[in-house]
Structure formats: structure tokens, C-alpha cells
Scaffold this active site. Structure first.
Site, PDB file in Angstrom:
ATOM      1  N   GLY A  95      44.207  38.200  32.207  1.00 40.48           N
ATOM      2  CA  GLY A  95      43.913  38.344  30.785  1.00 40.48           C
ATOM      3  C   GLY A  95      44.382  39.680  30.265  1.00 40.48           C
ATOM      4  N   PRO A  97      44.450  43.479  28.617  1.00 39.67           N
ATOM      5  CA  PRO A  97      43.625  44.637  28.953  1.00 39.67           C
ATOM      6  C   PRO A  97      42.367  44.697  28.087  1.00 39.67           C
ATOM      7  CG  PRO A  97      45.889  45.299  28.492  1.00 39.67           C
ATOM      8  CD  PRO A  97      45.791  43.858  28.171  1.00 39.67           C
ATOM      9  N   GLY A  98      41.280  45.100  28.697  1.00 42.16           N
ATOM     10  CA  GLY A  98      40.062  45.344  27.932  1.00 42.16           C
ATOM     11  C   GLY A  98      39.231  44.122  27.635  1.00 42.16           C
ATOM     12  N   GLY A 100      37.485  42.515  29.868  1.00 44.50           N
ATOM     13  CA  GLY A 100      36.303  42.477  30.724  1.00 44.50           C
ATOM     14  C   GLY A 100      36.542  41.941  32.119  1.00 44.50           C
ATOM     15  N   LYS A 101      37.764  42.058  32.634  1.00 40.90           N
ATOM     16  CA  LYS A 101      38.044  41.532  33.969  1.00 40.90           C
ATOM     17  C   LYS A 101      37.317  42.343  35.040  1.00 40.90           C
ATOM     18  CE  LYS A 101      42.458  42.025  33.298  1.00 40.90           C
ATOM     19  NZ  LYS A 101      42.378  42.433  31.886  1.00 40.90           N
ATOM     20  N   THR A 102      37.434  43.668  34.951  1.00 33.48           N
ATOM     21  CA  THR A 102      36.770  44.520  35.924  1.00 33.48           C
ATOM     22  C   THR A 102      35.259  44.319  35.848  1.00 33.48           C
ATOM     23  OG1 THR A 102      38.543  46.100  35.570  1.00 33.48           O
ATOM     24  CG2 THR A 102      36.627  46.894  36.749  1.00 33.48           C
ATOM     25  N   HIS A 318      49.755  26.554  10.054  1.00 36.89           N
ATOM     26  CA  HIS A 318      50.776  26.190  11.038  1.00 36.89           C
ATOM     27  C   HIS A 318      50.138  25.447  12.225  1.00 36.89           C
ATOM     28  CE1 HIS A 318      54.527  27.229  13.427  1.00 36.89           C
ATOM     29  NE2 HIS A 318      53.673  26.931  14.392  1.00 36.89           N
ATOM     30  N   GLU A 319      49.099  26.041  12.781  1.00 37.24           N
ATOM     31  CA  GLU A 319      48.456  25.413  13.938  1.00 37.24           C
ATOM     32  C   GLU A 319      47.789  24.105  13.553  1.00 37.24           C
ATOM     33  OE1 GLU A 319      49.029  26.346  16.954  1.00 37.24           O
ATOM     34  OE2 GLU A 319      50.137  28.086  16.225  1.00 37.24           O
ATOM     35  N   ASP A 395      58.863  27.018  18.567  1.00 37.56           N
ATOM     36  CA  ASP A 395      58.761  25.570  18.346  1.00 37.56           C
ATOM     37  C   ASP A 395      60.144  24.979  18.135  1.00 37.56           C
ATOM     38  OD1 ASP A 395      56.046  25.927  18.349  1.00 37.56           O
ATOM     39  OD2 ASP A 395      55.866  25.957  16.163  1.00 37.56           O
TER      40      ASP A 395
HETATM   41  P1  ADP Z   1      39.714  44.989  31.834  1.00 35.15           P
HETATM   42  O1  ADP Z   1      39.404  45.213  33.267  1.00 35.15           O
HETATM   43  O2  ADP Z   1      39.866  43.527  31.485  1.00 35.15           O
HETATM   44  O3  ADP Z   1      40.842  45.782  31.309  1.00 35.15           O
HETATM   45  P2  ADP Z   1      37.158  46.191  31.522  1.00 35.15           P
HETATM   46  O4  ADP Z   1      36.316  45.255  32.295  1.00 35.15           O
HETATM   47  O5  ADP Z   1      37.560  47.436  32.200  1.00 35.15           O
HETATM   48  O6  ADP Z   1      38.445  45.432  30.981  1.00 35.15           O
HETATM   49  O7  ADP Z   1      36.436  46.512  30.145  1.00 35.15           O
HETATM   50  C1  ADP Z   1      36.270  47.808  29.656  1.00 35.15           C
HETATM   51  C2  ADP Z   1      34.955  47.951  28.944  1.00 35.15           C
HETATM   52  O8  ADP Z   1      34.945  47.174  27.763  1.00 35.15           O
HETATM   53  C3  ADP Z   1      33.792  47.451  29.759  1.00 35.15           C
HETATM   54  O9  ADP Z   1      33.267  48.467  30.545  1.00 35.15           O
HETATM   55  C4  ADP Z   1      32.803  47.007  28.694  1.00 35.15           C
HETATM   56  O10 ADP Z   1      32.048  48.092  28.213  1.00 35.15           O
HETATM   57  C5  ADP Z   1      33.694  46.542  27.584  1.00 35.15           C
HETATM   58  N1  ADP Z   1      33.904  45.098  27.638  1.00 35.15           N
HETATM   59  C6  ADP Z   1      35.094  44.489  27.850  1.00 35.15           C
HETATM   60  N2  ADP Z   1      34.964  43.159  27.825  1.00 35.15           N
HETATM   61  C7  ADP Z   1      33.663  42.892  27.607  1.00 35.15           C
HETATM   62  C8  ADP Z   1      32.905  41.685  27.491  1.00 35.15           C
HETATM   63  N3  ADP Z   1      33.482  40.482  27.592  1.00 35.15           N
HETATM   64  N4  ADP Z   1      31.574  41.785  27.268  1.00 35.15           N
HETATM   65  C9  ADP Z   1      31.002  42.999  27.162  1.00 35.15           C
HETATM   66  N5  ADP Z   1      31.652  44.162  27.278  1.00 35.15           N
HETATM   67  C10 ADP Z   1      32.977  44.137  27.494  1.00 35.15           C
HETATM   68 ZN    ZN Z   2      54.007  26.420  16.363  1.00 34.90          ZN
HETATM   69 MG    MG Z   3      40.277  46.613  34.483  1.00 34.38          MG
END
Ligand code: ADP
Ligand code: ZN
Ligand code: MG
Length: 516
Positions: A95, A97-98, A100-102, A318-319, A395
Site C-alpha cells: 500500500g 506510504p503512511g 498504516g502497514k507498519t 467518469h467512474e 481506457d
Molecule cells: P506505513 O508503514 O504504511 O508507511 P505507518 O504504519 O508507519 O505507515 O503509519 C504512520 C503513522 O500514521 C502511524 O504511526 C499512525 O499514527 C498513523 N496511521 C497510519 N495509518 C493509520 C490507520 N489506518 N489508523 C490509525 N493510524 C494510522
Molecule cells: Zn476510466
Molecule cells: Mg512503514
């Protein structure tokens, strides 16, 4: 006595030097010599009580449902083993960045109450040859000793870049060795031990295909940008940490922040709290939030990630066009989900189709339907806004490709007949390797172009007619999209289809001047 003093002043420096030398050796590898320093410099220890839980991660429900199974397995590995069920060794979180993967990976460890070993892909790629590979070995050794546990490799793409590409200098070799070691270790360990490997990447397309094979990261979990409801849920999680004024409406904040990911939203609340603190307020007001949104939006706009309200309308129509056409033409795959959550530079919106079955054969009318669905987005732009936008480039490419295949590969054009028409393959010049003479001349080439053009034109006209007849439904769907950003396939069908028939039929069957 002076003799003792003399002796002492002579021995002290030597003593200090010996101590210093011992200390150096310790640091470098406990006296095993220089070669062992890769191993001991990096002490891995699992984090034992991770406090993150699934409730801390919001707006990514689909990913969570997939990971619940992993948690269950880690809690009782024995039960799965007895049944002979094979849990995936590796789960890859994919997914932007940011999103919430970590955080999710930590939550899995927290929920299952198991140790959490983490390494970032960049940690593996070191200056010294062989260090990366030995780290991988260490990591797996440690993990197996501490099973059940989770090994989390963040930013896997730093390590798992496809091999054999145009490499950098030297460092490429090292990465390759490390990657190979990872593959060997993943194949070698017994999944019944209760070690689950999680990894995260935001660039899955760069990963070496070998990593995605069965028995390695064979399960991929999409951690996507949140839609409006998801953003509200994330805001609620983080709002627990700040003092919000009673007039703050998080639903409104969610509505104003399309394209924000979890990290942006956390940052937003933090910025707002800082603003409130600066003006010595007790609580974060909605004015603080507005200001913080403006700031972050300005920052994101520089990165080209947000779209303006008019663009958003165009994308929604469009969608909706794709979705409505696809629910009307025969043989199109049913719509699974329509979304206008902005996702980076490329695609603005997306309509997912669930293939009904694996298709080996497609008929002429199904192919025509497919092309009409592909052009449904452009058709909607024309019907509702009177002019085309650049959003349909992909498309158009796919529609043209399909039409050309109908003519030159499948022999579906009456004009040209049921023959295969192989184009000239140009290498550089005739006579050179790779050059293949085409099977037809210029006149036929012109005819092919005309036929392709006709097929595409007809499909566009058909899509336009379908949408014109269903104006109100397209509008309803587009407005719903603008409000919620994602609409499920069932909702689409409920909005778009006639109550009587599960699938609205076309008023007049498309004329088919095609042989088939
Ligand atoms: P990624 O690893 O996908 O780049 P992170 O897990 O490091 O993203 O997310 C960074 C911060 O953003 C987290 O510590 C959290 O505070 C916030 N955050 C990101 N995604 C979520 C989520 N789905 N729900 C709640 N907080 C989130
Ligand atoms: Zn389209
Ligand atoms: Mg990360």
C-alpha cells in the site's frame, strides 16, 4: 619510593592500551576475529509486549480481516498443524506510504501476544559484503528460537528489487546475495514452528518475482488509502489523544480531506493541537483544524496528490459511466467496487470488476461489450460535461488494443475476413535480426486502422446511448460516489439496475456487422 613510581608511570599507559584493545575486540565480535563482526554488531531482540492492537488501526477493515487469521494461528499453532492446514509463511502488506502497514504488523504481534522481530530492508543492505546475508540468517535463527513470533521486514523493496536489472556499482551483488539468503531461509523453515513473516512495501512492482512465489510471500494484503468513512474512523482513533472542542465535527473533517492517508490525518490533528497550544487555548477548535487542513493540503498539492472539486466531479461521473455501462452490456464482468479515492499520480478513480469465471473464450458480442465498458468513462464525460478529459488515456489504450486484437488476431472483421494479420516487426532495418516482413501491405494496413476505428467509434456511441437513456441513474451513482468515495458492487446494482430484471437490458441490440 621513586623506583615504584617510575615503574608505575611506565606500566599504566600499557595497561590502558591493553584494556582499550580488549574493548575494541569485544565490539568487533567477541574475540572471534574480524570476520565475525557482522554478526555481533547487530543484536536482534524481539519486542515482547507490543501494545498496539487492531483498534489502533482504523479504516483498513479489509486488511484487518485477512490478518485476523494470522493472529488466530499464532495463538494456537498446534491446532492448525493437527488439521494439516498450511498457513502462509509470508504475508506481504502492500500500500501507499503512511496507510498504516507498519502499524498493522505491530498490531498483529500485539493481538497475538507474541514477540515482534523487525528489520528494515535498508538494514540488510550494508557496505560490507556478506553482512546482509548473515543478518538474514541471524534473524531466522533468533525467530525460530522464540517461536511463535512475528518477523517483520519493513520496506522489503529495498532488498527485494528484481535481480538482473541495470544494477548500481557493486552494491547490487550484495543485495542479490542477501535476497538469495532470504529466499533460502524462507524455503528452509518449517511453517509449523509458528513463525510468521510479515513484510511491507509500497512498490510491489519492483519486487523480485521469486519472492512472491508459493511458500514465500504468497499472500498479499492491500492496505489502501482510506475512504471518507475510513478517514473518520482514523480521526476518531487519534482524536482520543487530543482535547477537542465540542463544536468539532470529525465527519466534516473527513469530508474535507480526500486523499489523506492515516499518517496525514495523525499529522493533521497534531498540527491543530500545536496551533491551539500557540494561542493558549484549552481545546482544539474547528478553526484550528481548518487551518491545519489548509496547511497540509498545500503541502500535498505540491506533491501533486490532491485533486480539486471540479476534477473530483469529472472523475465521479467518469467512474459512474464505466459502472453503468458495465451493468447494462451482456457478458461484462460484474462491478465489485467503484472508488474515487485519489491514488497517486496515475489513476484518479477506479472501477473494479470481479471476473465471473476464468475466461478462455470470448465471443464477438462480449468483446464489443468490453470495449463499450472501457469507453464508458469517456462517454460519461461527453454526456455530462460536453467535453473529453485526459482521464481516459488508459481506457482508450486498452479499448484500442482490444479492438485491434479483434481485427488482426481473431479474424472478427467482415471487411478483412477471418485471417491473422501479422504486422511488420521492425528491428532496425530490413535484413537485420528481429526483422519480420509483415503479412500485408499498406492498403490492408489502412483497412485495419479503419476497422479498429469503426469498432471503437461504435462502442463509444453505444456507451453514450446507454448513458443518455440512464442519465438519472448515472447521476445518482456519481453523487453517491462524491459523497462516500467508494460504492460497493451491490449498491451499484441496486441503484442502476431495473427492479424487475437483475440486469437492465439494452433498448436495442447493437447492430453487429461483424462476422463471428
Ligand atoms: P506505513 O508503514 O504504511 O508507511 P505507518 O504504519 O508507519 O505507515 O503509519 C504512520 C503513522 O500514521 C502511524 O504511526 C499512525 O499514527 C498513523 N496511521 C497510519 N495509518 C493509520 C490507520 N489506518 N489508523 C490509525 N493510524 C494510522
Ligand atoms: Zn476510466
Ligand atoms: Mg512503514
Amino acid at each position: 619510593p621513586p623506583v615504584l613510581l617510575r615503574l608505575f608511570s611506565w606500566m599504566l599507559p600499557i595497561g590502558v592500551m591493553i584494556l582499550f584493545w580488549v574493548w575494541m575486540m569485544r565490539r568487533m565480535g567477541g574475540g572471534h576475529g574480524v570476520m565475525a563482526f557482522g554478526k555481533s554488531k547487530y543484536k536482534l531482540h524481539g519486542e515482547n509486549d507490543v501494545i498496539t492492537r487492531f483498534v489502533d488501526v482504523a479504516g483498513v477493515d479489509e486488511a484487518k480481516t485477512e490478518l485476523v487469521e494470522v493472529v488466530d494461528y499464532l495463538k494456537n499453532p498446534g491446532r492448525y498443524g493437527k488439521l494439516g492446514a498450511r498457513i502462509p509463511k509470508g504475508v506481504l502488506l502492500v500500500g501507499p506510504p503512511g496507510t498504516g502497514k507498519t502499524l498493522l504488523a505491530r498490531a498483529v504481534a500485539g493481538e497475538a501476544h507474541v514477540p515482534f522481530f523487525t528489520l528494515s530492508g535498508a538494514d540488510f543492505v550494508e557496505l560490507f559484503v556478506g553482512v546482509g546475508a548473515s543478518r538474514v540468517r541471524d534473524l531466522f535463527e533468533q525467530a525460530q528460537k522464540n517461536a511463535p513470533c512475528i518477523v517483520f521486514i519493513d520496506e522489503l523493496d529495498a532488498l527485494g528489487k528484481a535481480r538482473g536489472g541495470p544494477g548500481g556499482m557493486g552494491g547490487n551483488d550484495e543485495r542479490e546475495q542477501t535476497l538469495n539468503q532470504l529466499l533460502v531461509q524462507m524455503d528452509g523453515f518449517d511453517p509449523a514452528t509458528g513463525v510468521v513473516i510479515l513484510a511491507a512495501t509500497n512498490r510491489p512492482e519492483f519486487l523480485d518475482a521469486a519472492l512472491l512465489r508459493a511458500g514465500r510471500f504468497d499472500r498479499q494484503v492491500l492496505v489502501d488509502r482510506p475512504d471518507r468513512a475510513g478517514r473518520q474512523a482514523i480521526l476518531e482513533v487519534h482524536a482520543a489523544k487530543v482535547q477537542l472542542a465540542p463544536d468539532v465535527d470529525l465527519d466534516q473533517v473527513a469530508a474535507r480531506t480526500p486523499g489523506f492517508v492515516g499518517a496525514d490525518l495523525a499529522n493533521l490533528l497534531n498540527e491543530a493541537a500545536l496551533l491551539a497550544a500557540r494561542r493558549d487555548a484549552e481545546q482544539v477548535s474547528s478553526a484550528d483544524l481548518e487551518l491545519a487542513i489548509d496547511r497540509i493540503v498545500a503541502g500535498l498539492e505540491k506533491k501533486n496528490r490532491l485533486i480539486n472539486p471540479h476534477e473530483k466531479r469529472v472523475v465521479a461521473y467518469h467512474e459512474a459511466g464505466h459502472a453503468v455501462v458495465s451493468s447494462c452490456v451482456q457478458g461484462a464482468d460484474p462491478v465489485q467496487k467503484v472508488s474515487i479515492v485519489p491514488r497517486g499520480l496515475g489513476a484518479l478513480g477506479i472501477t473494479w470488476h470481479a471476473p465471473t469465471e476464468d475466461r478462455y473464450l470470448m465471443t464477438v458480442s462480449e468483446l464489443q461489450g468490453k470495449i463499450a465498458v472501457l469507453l464508458g468513462g469517456r462517454a460519461a464525460e461527453l454526456v455530462f460535461f460536453g467535453e473529453a478529459s485526459t482521464g481516459a488515456a488508459n481506457d482508450l489504450a486498452r479499448a484500442t488494443e482490444a479492438a485491434r486484437a479483434m481485427v488482426v488476431e481473431y479474424g472478427m472483421s467482415e471487411l478483412l475476413g477471418p485471417v491473422r494479420l501479422r504486422p511488420e516487426r521492425r528491428a532496425f532495418l530490413p535484413g537485420m535480426e528481429g526483422y519480420e516482413r509483415g503479412e500485408y501491405g499498406d492498403r490492408v494496413a489502412d483497412q485495419i486502422d479503419t476497422e479498429v476505428r469503426r469498432l471503437v467509434d461504435e462502442a463509444l456511441e453505444r456507451a453514450r446511448r446507454l448513458l443518455l437513456e440512464r442519465r438519472d441513474r448515472v447521476e445518482r451513482l456519481a453523487e453517491l460516489l462524491l459523497e462516500q468515495e467508494t460504492v460497493s458492487g451491490d449498491e451499484v446494482r441496486r441503484l442502476v439496475c431495473d427492479e424487475a430484471a437483475p440486469r437492465a437490458a439494452e433498448s436495442a441490440p447493437a447492430t453487429s456487422p461483424l462476422a463471428g
